[in-house]
Design a protein around this motif. Sequence first.
Motif, PDB file in Angstrom:
ATOM      1  N   GLY A  39       0.798  -1.218   0.000  1.00  0.00           N
ATOM      2  CA  GLY A  39       0.000   0.000   0.000  1.00  0.00           C
ATOM      3  C   GLY A  39       0.829   1.265   0.000  1.00  0.00           C
ATOM      4  O   GLY A  39       0.406   2.289   0.511  1.00  0.00           O
TER       5      GLY A  39
ATOM      6  N   ALA B  17      -8.338  -0.449   2.623  1.00  0.00           N
ATOM      7  CA  ALA B  17      -8.917  -1.538   1.840  1.00  0.00           C
ATOM      8  C   ALA B  17      -8.063  -2.793   2.067  1.00  0.00           C
ATOM      9  O   ALA B  17      -7.203  -2.815   2.932  1.00  0.00           O
ATOM     10  CB  ALA B  17      -8.955  -1.166   0.363  1.00  0.00           C
ATOM     11  N   MET B  18      -8.288  -3.794   1.264  1.00  0.00           N
ATOM     12  CA  MET B  18      -7.449  -4.990   1.324  1.00  0.00           C
ATOM     13  C   MET B  18      -6.042  -4.608   0.845  1.00  0.00           C
ATOM     14  O   MET B  18      -5.887  -3.692   0.032  1.00  0.00           O
ATOM     15  CB  MET B  18      -8.031  -6.097   0.443  1.00  0.00           C
ATOM     16  CG  MET B  18      -9.409  -6.576   0.886  1.00  0.00           C
ATOM     17  SD  MET B  18      -9.420  -7.242   2.567  1.00  0.00           S
ATOM     18  CE  MET B  18      -8.484  -8.730   2.332  1.00  0.00           C
TER      19      MET B  18
ATOM     20  N   ASP C 175      -3.880  -5.716  -1.330  1.00  0.00           N
ATOM     21  CA  ASP C 175      -3.649  -5.641  -2.773  1.00  0.00           C
ATOM     22  C   ASP C 175      -4.304  -4.412  -3.391  1.00  0.00           C
ATOM     23  O   ASP C 175      -3.761  -3.811  -4.326  1.00  0.00           O
ATOM     24  CB  ASP C 175      -4.144  -6.911  -3.475  1.00  0.00           C
ATOM     25  CG  ASP C 175      -3.268  -8.119  -3.169  1.00  0.00           C
ATOM     26  OD1 ASP C 175      -2.081  -7.926  -2.829  1.00  0.00           O
ATOM     27  OD2 ASP C 175      -3.775  -9.250  -3.273  1.00  0.00           O
ATOM     28  N   VAL C 176      -5.449  -4.030  -2.876  1.00  0.00           N
ATOM     29  CA  VAL C 176      -6.136  -2.829  -3.375  1.00  0.00           C
ATOM     30  C   VAL C 176      -5.365  -1.582  -2.941  1.00  0.00           C
ATOM     31  O   VAL C 176      -5.168  -0.657  -3.736  1.00  0.00           O
ATOM     32  CB  VAL C 176      -7.601  -2.783  -2.886  1.00  0.00           C
ATOM     33  CG1 VAL C 176      -8.274  -1.481  -3.289  1.00  0.00           C
ATOM     34  CG2 VAL C 176      -8.375  -3.978  -3.418  1.00  0.00           C
ATOM     35  N   ASP C 177      -4.916  -1.546  -1.684  1.00  0.00           N
ATOM     36  CA  ASP C 177      -4.091  -0.423  -1.224  1.00  0.00           C
ATOM     37  C   ASP C 177      -2.867  -0.262  -2.121  1.00  0.00           C
ATOM     38  O   ASP C 177      -2.517   0.849  -2.527  1.00  0.00           O
ATOM     39  CB  ASP C 177      -3.614  -0.649   0.221  1.00  0.00           C
ATOM     40  CG  ASP C 177      -4.690  -0.477   1.268  1.00  0.00           C
ATOM     41  OD1 ASP C 177      -5.781   0.021   0.933  1.00  0.00           O
ATOM     42  OD2 ASP C 177      -4.427  -0.850   2.429  1.00  0.00           O
ATOM     43  N   GLU C 178      -2.221  -1.383  -2.450  1.00  0.00           N
ATOM     44  CA  GLU C 178      -1.017  -1.347  -3.290  1.00  0.00           C
ATOM     45  C   GLU C 178      -1.344  -0.831  -4.689  1.00  0.00           C
ATOM     46  O   GLU C 178      -0.628   0.005  -5.237  1.00  0.00           O
ATOM     47  CB  GLU C 178      -0.401  -2.745  -3.366  1.00  0.00           C
ATOM     48  CG  GLU C 178       0.899  -2.809  -4.116  1.00  0.00           C
ATOM     49  CD  GLU C 178       2.083  -2.211  -3.375  1.00  0.00           C
ATOM     50  OE1 GLU C 178       3.130  -2.028  -4.010  1.00  0.00           O
ATOM     51  OE2 GLU C 178       1.974  -1.901  -2.165  1.00  0.00           O
ATOM     52  N   GLU C 179      -2.432  -1.311  -5.251  1.00  0.00           N
ATOM     53  CA  GLU C 179      -2.852  -0.869  -6.594  1.00  0.00           C
ATOM     54  C   GLU C 179      -3.118   0.637  -6.619  1.00  0.00           C
ATOM     55  O   GLU C 179      -2.711   1.340  -7.540  1.00  0.00           O
ATOM     56  CB  GLU C 179      -4.097  -1.643  -7.012  1.00  0.00           C
ATOM     57  CG  GLU C 179      -4.586  -1.345  -8.407  1.00  0.00           C
ATOM     58  CD  GLU C 179      -5.824  -2.154  -8.763  1.00  0.00           C
ATOM     59  OE1 GLU C 179      -6.687  -1.580  -9.455  1.00  0.00           O
ATOM     60  OE2 GLU C 179      -5.932  -3.314  -8.344  1.00  0.00           O
ATOM     61  N   LEU C 180      -3.804   1.133  -5.598  1.00  0.00           N
ATOM     62  CA  LEU C 180      -4.102   2.569  -5.526  1.00  0.00           C
ATOM     63  C   LEU C 180      -2.833   3.397  -5.354  1.00  0.00           C
ATOM     64  O   LEU C 180      -2.690   4.463  -5.956  1.00  0.00           O
ATOM     65  CB  LEU C 180      -5.085   2.847  -4.390  1.00  0.00           C
ATOM     66  CG  LEU C 180      -6.500   2.329  -4.610  1.00  0.00           C
ATOM     67  CD1 LEU C 180      -7.312   2.458  -3.326  1.00  0.00           C
ATOM     68  CD2 LEU C 180      -7.172   3.071  -5.747  1.00  0.00           C
TER      69      LEU C 180
END
Length: 82
Positions: A42, A61-62, A64-69
């Motif tokens: 993230g 968020a989860m 992987d979602v934090d990382e994507e954002l």
Amino acid sequence: HGKALGTVLWGMGGERLEGRGGSSVFDYVSKLYGDRVVYAKGSALLQRAGITEGAIGVSGAMPDVDEELAKAAAAYYSAAGC
């Protein structure tokens, strides 16, 4: 703040930092900063023209979602001319 701090200190994003807590060197650095460094997905470096100007940390968020954002925000920052 903790995710961004770890990223800017070590020069790598959260995906690469994840799981490094527990290592004596990484824990020592965290202690130097008042145990505020977070080694988790993230976060991403904010760079322009190959120069690191800061970091961003995302939570809520989860992982992987934090990382994507975080990666998307960093890409936008790099492309923006402001």
